[in-house]
Design a protein around this motif. Sequence first.
Motif, mmCIF file in Angstrom:
data_model
loop_
_atom_site.group_PDB
_atom_site.id
_atom_site.type_symbol
_atom_site.label_atom_id
_atom_site.label_comp_id
_atom_site.label_asym_id
_atom_site.label_seq_id
_atom_site.Cartn_x
_atom_site.Cartn_y
_atom_site.Cartn_z
ATOM 1 N N GLU A 41 0.885 -1.275 -0.164
ATOM 2 C CA GLU A 41 -0.006 0.049 0.062
ATOM 3 C C GLU A 41 0.884 1.188 -0.044
ATOM 4 O OE1 GLU A 41 -2.705 -0.064 3.198
ATOM 5 O OE2 GLU A 41 -3.413 -2.172 2.728
ATOM 6 N N TYR A 42 1.927 1.213 0.832
ATOM 7 C CA TYR A 42 2.760 2.440 0.914
ATOM 8 C C TYR A 42 3.406 2.447 -0.458
ATOM 9 C CZ TYR A 42 6.726 5.590 2.339
ATOM 10 O OH TYR A 42 7.549 6.594 2.424
ATOM 11 N N PHE A 43 3.849 1.601 -1.302
ATOM 12 C CA PHE A 43 4.459 1.991 -2.467
ATOM 13 C C PHE A 43 3.541 1.930 -3.739
ATOM 14 C CE2 PHE A 43 8.004 0.278 -0.040
ATOM 15 C CZ PHE A 43 9.029 1.224 -0.307
ATOM 16 N N ASN A 44 2.138 1.709 -3.359
ATOM 17 C CA ASN A 44 1.042 1.479 -4.075
ATOM 18 C C ASN A 44 1.434 0.683 -5.438
ATOM 19 O OD1 ASN A 44 -1.412 2.260 -5.089
ATOM 20 N ND2 ASN A 44 -0.633 4.134 -6.438
ATOM 21 N N ARG A 45 1.910 -0.322 -5.145
ATOM 22 C CA ARG A 45 2.437 -1.220 -6.089
ATOM 23 C C ARG A 45 1.949 -2.815 -5.780
ATOM 24 N NH1 ARG A 45 4.240 2.707 -8.155
ATOM 25 N NH2 ARG A 45 6.180 3.384 -9.023
ATOM 26 N N LYS A 46 1.674 -3.611 -6.842
ATOM 27 C CA LYS A 46 1.285 -4.798 -6.406
ATOM 28 C C LYS A 46 2.416 -5.739 -6.189
ATOM 29 C CE LYS A 46 -2.666 -4.859 -9.922
ATOM 30 N NZ LYS A 46 -3.736 -4.722 -8.877
ATOM 31 N N GLU A 47 2.363 -6.938 -5.601
ATOM 32 C CA GLU A 47 3.202 -7.774 -5.165
ATOM 33 C C GLU A 47 4.296 -8.258 -6.282
ATOM 34 O OE1 GLU A 47 3.872 -11.044 -1.771
ATOM 35 O OE2 GLU A 47 2.098 -11.559 -3.320
ATOM 36 N N GLU A 48 3.765 -8.483 -7.366
ATOM 37 C CA GLU A 48 4.672 -8.990 -8.549
ATOM 38 C C GLU A 48 5.640 -7.934 -9.115
ATOM 39 O OE1 GLU A 48 0.232 -8.350 -9.735
ATOM 40 O OE2 GLU A 48 1.339 -9.313 -8.399
ATOM 41 N N ILE A 49 5.369 -6.501 -8.757
ATOM 42 C CA ILE A 49 5.969 -5.533 -9.074
ATOM 43 C C ILE A 49 7.014 -5.303 -8.299
ATOM 44 C CG2 ILE A 49 5.905 -3.132 -9.727
ATOM 45 C CD1 ILE A 49 4.292 -4.677 -11.607
ATOM 46 N N ILE A 50 6.975 -5.667 -7.237
ATOM 47 C CA ILE A 50 8.034 -5.498 -6.090
ATOM 48 C C ILE A 50 8.846 -6.644 -5.795
ATOM 49 C CG2 ILE A 50 8.502 -4.562 -3.876
ATOM 50 C CD1 ILE A 50 6.302 -2.625 -4.036
ATOM 51 N N LEU A 51 8.165 -7.634 -5.430
ATOM 52 C CA LEU A 51 8.763 -8.940 -5.021
ATOM 53 C C LEU A 51 9.793 -9.401 -6.052
ATOM 54 C CD1 LEU A 51 8.639 -10.484 -2.400
ATOM 55 C CD2 LEU A 51 7.043 -12.141 -3.486
ATOM 56 N N GLY A 52 11.273 -9.593 -5.394
ATOM 57 C CA GLY A 52 12.203 -9.910 -6.475
ATOM 58 C C GLY A 52 13.191 -8.903 -7.079
ATOM 59 N N GLN A 53 12.283 -7.883 -6.955
ATOM 60 C CA GLN A 53 12.989 -6.511 -7.813
ATOM 61 C C GLN A 53 13.893 -5.874 -6.973
ATOM 62 O OE1 GLN A 53 12.079 -6.412 -10.999
ATOM 63 N NE2 GLN A 53 11.130 -8.220 -10.796
ATOM 64 N N SER A 54 14.672 -5.125 -7.638
ATOM 65 C CA SER A 54 15.780 -4.125 -7.007
ATOM 66 C C SER A 54 14.818 -3.180 -6.761
ATOM 67 C CB SER A 54 16.666 -3.819 -8.040
ATOM 68 O OG SER A 54 17.633 -2.765 -7.637
ATOM 69 N N VAL A 55 15.304 -2.436 -5.629
ATOM 70 C CA VAL A 55 14.527 -1.194 -5.185
ATOM 71 C C VAL A 55 14.468 -0.008 -6.343
ATOM 72 C CG1 VAL A 55 14.732 -1.385 -2.757
ATOM 73 C CG2 VAL A 55 16.591 -0.150 -4.092
ATOM 74 N N CYS A 56 15.647 -0.129 -7.190
ATOM 75 C CA CYS A 56 15.722 0.960 -8.347
ATOM 76 C C CYS A 56 14.582 0.513 -9.396
ATOM 77 C CB CYS A 56 16.947 0.875 -9.133
ATOM 78 S SG CYS A 56 18.411 1.137 -8.144
ATOM 79 N N ASP A 57 13.969 -0.593 -9.555
ATOM 80 C CA ASP A 57 12.954 -0.882 -10.367
ATOM 81 C C ASP A 57 11.612 -0.542 -9.866
ATOM 82 O OD1 ASP A 57 14.826 -2.310 -11.987
ATOM 83 O OD2 ASP A 57 14.430 -4.430 -10.833
ATOM 84 N N PHE A 58 11.437 -0.062 -8.854
ATOM 85 C CA PHE A 58 9.843 0.474 -8.494
ATOM 86 C C PHE A 58 10.011 1.750 -7.782
ATOM 87 C CE2 PHE A 58 11.229 -2.482 -5.034
ATOM 88 C CZ PHE A 58 10.865 -1.642 -4.004
ATOM 89 N N MET A 59 11.162 2.252 -7.414
ATOM 90 C CA MET A 59 11.367 3.740 -6.622
ATOM 91 C C MET A 59 11.954 4.451 -7.896
ATOM 92 S SD MET A 59 12.880 3.056 -3.131
ATOM 93 C CE MET A 59 12.348 1.713 -1.994
ATOM 94 N N ASP A 60 11.752 5.940 -7.539
ATOM 95 C CA ASP A 60 12.575 6.841 -8.460
ATOM 96 C C ASP A 60 13.904 6.865 -8.106
ATOM 97 O OD1 ASP A 60 12.954 9.407 -6.723
ATOM 98 O OD2 ASP A 60 10.879 8.634 -6.161
ATOM 99 N N SER A 61 14.654 7.403 -8.960
ATOM 100 C CA SER A 61 16.246 7.300 -8.579
ATOM 101 C C SER A 61 16.822 7.934 -7.394
ATOM 102 C CB SER A 61 17.190 7.761 -9.752
ATOM 103 O OG SER A 61 16.755 9.261 -9.927
ATOM 104 N N GLU A 62 15.950 8.953 -6.881
ATOM 105 C CA GLU A 62 16.320 9.899 -5.718
ATOM 106 C C GLU A 62 16.106 8.920 -4.441
ATOM 107 O OE1 GLU A 62 15.399 13.851 -3.124
ATOM 108 O OE2 GLU A 62 14.923 13.709 -5.330
#
Length: 180
Positions: A41-62
């Motif tokens: 909910e905090y990142f407003n993303r589905k589990e398949e978008i975040i799980l196993g991914q690098s933080v760079c893949d679902f957060m802006d660069s800053e």
Amino acid sequence: MTGLIVDHKALFDSMPVPRFLIEARQGGHYHVVEINRRGLEYFNRKEEIILGQSVCDFMDSENARHFEQAFEVCIKQKVPVSIHALPSFPGGIRVYGFWINPLLDVTGNVVVLDVMAQPDSSDDSVLQRERDDAISLLTSIFDASNVGIIVTDHNRRIVRVNDGFVRSFGWSREQMVGED
């Protein structure tokens, strides 16, 4: 307590604050290996978008860089660190910051980082935030300084040693911490 069986996954997932586990991988990448419902909910993303991914893949660069720097310090120092919340996440959950706690194996190596949100309470004062900012700045200076620094408690026992001290004098942290 006898007869109590705890389902750790259910406990983790039902926490009222965002929480996720990070694993450091080759090349300095940090991947999410577990995330709870509030984290999604905090990142407003589905589990398949975040799980196993690098933080760079679902957060802006800053924001990714802010988290990654904290992860690096936590892994290098093998101590918990905290960072202030980043306001640009769209999920609508307000948090004050995040605690990042290294989970170590029996040999003392960091296995995973446990990242848990600090709830944003409405009674936090401006002075409290300024104090926390000052502590964060001093901690960063302490960790990055080439000058050898030790911190002692009121009994003159060493509680913290920076890398500059270790490089200058050749003793390991393990030899120093707890000594008079």
